[in-house]
Design an enzyme around this catalytic site. Sequence first.
Site, PDB file in Angstrom:
ATOM      1  N   ALA A 136       0.833  -1.208   0.000  1.00 16.47           N
ATOM      2  CA  ALA A 136       0.000   0.000   0.000  1.00 16.47           C
ATOM      3  C   ALA A 136       0.863   1.252   0.000  1.00 16.47           C
ATOM      4  O   ALA A 136       0.631   2.180  -0.784  1.00 16.47           O
ATOM      5  CB  ALA A 136      -0.940  -0.006   1.205  1.00 16.47           C
ATOM      6  N   TYR A 137       1.863   1.284   0.859  1.00 15.80           N
ATOM      7  CA  TYR A 137       2.744   2.451   0.925  1.00 15.80           C
ATOM      8  C   TYR A 137       3.487   2.641  -0.391  1.00 15.80           C
ATOM      9  O   TYR A 137       3.515   3.749  -0.949  1.00 15.80           O
ATOM     10  CB  TYR A 137       3.742   2.290   2.072  1.00 15.80           C
ATOM     11  N   SER A 138       4.068   1.577  -0.918  1.00 17.51           N
ATOM     12  CA  SER A 138       4.842   1.681  -2.153  1.00 17.51           C
ATOM     13  C   SER A 138       3.985   2.166  -3.314  1.00 17.51           C
ATOM     14  O   SER A 138       4.367   3.081  -4.056  1.00 17.51           O
ATOM     15  CB  SER A 138       5.468   0.318  -2.499  1.00 17.51           C
TER      16      SER A 138
END
Length: 230
Positions: A136-138
Amino acid sequence: MIFENRFKGRRAVVTGGASGIGAAIADRLTAEGAEVTIWDLAPGGRQIDVTDHSAVAEAMAEDAPDILICSAGITGPNVTTWDYPVEDWLKVYNLNVHGLFYCNRAAAPLMAAKGHGRIINMASVAGKEGNPNAPAYSSSKAAVIGLTKSLGKELATAGVTVNCVAPAAVATAIFDQMTEDHIAFMKSKIPMNRFGTVNEIAAMVCWLASDEASFTTGCCFDASGGRATY
């Protein structure tokens, strides 16, 4: 090095500016003469929920910044894509992508009407390389890079520049959201063999916010200790 009065007469909004990288940016902008308003749900800022597009539009019109720094963000849990909780995925995207979009969307026409503005979005080297166990962050930071490039081209003749900064890991309280294994993995990928500092990121952001960066837009600037490969 602090440049005295570099931002004299400029108004700035820094989202997520109550701590970490955002706080360092807000402090430096203030030290260089800007009138800074911090948007943060944590104590120390104007209580603006950037995931509420109506609240963002209203507050942006009131604060009318010449400089917008979008630094608010979260990492989400460190698990594989197939085990990633849907509710956490939505939380990460709601802040890292949707909140940033709402801020960019509200600021762009106001700055264009004045014929001058600086928008700097906080991306991450994870958005370029894709960290394992951080889907999700990437992917949210990859979205930030794409949005920055699109908006930068849209405003290219309006006197408004739009850029983003992609740090490698920087030692802040955001590490509290990560596992020790993930932190060690990130450090192992940095050729300088150290984490970045908030002041190093603030220095790059403030250059992008200055008049010196007038011919630079739609770009992603690495601050990765040698990690970034493109």
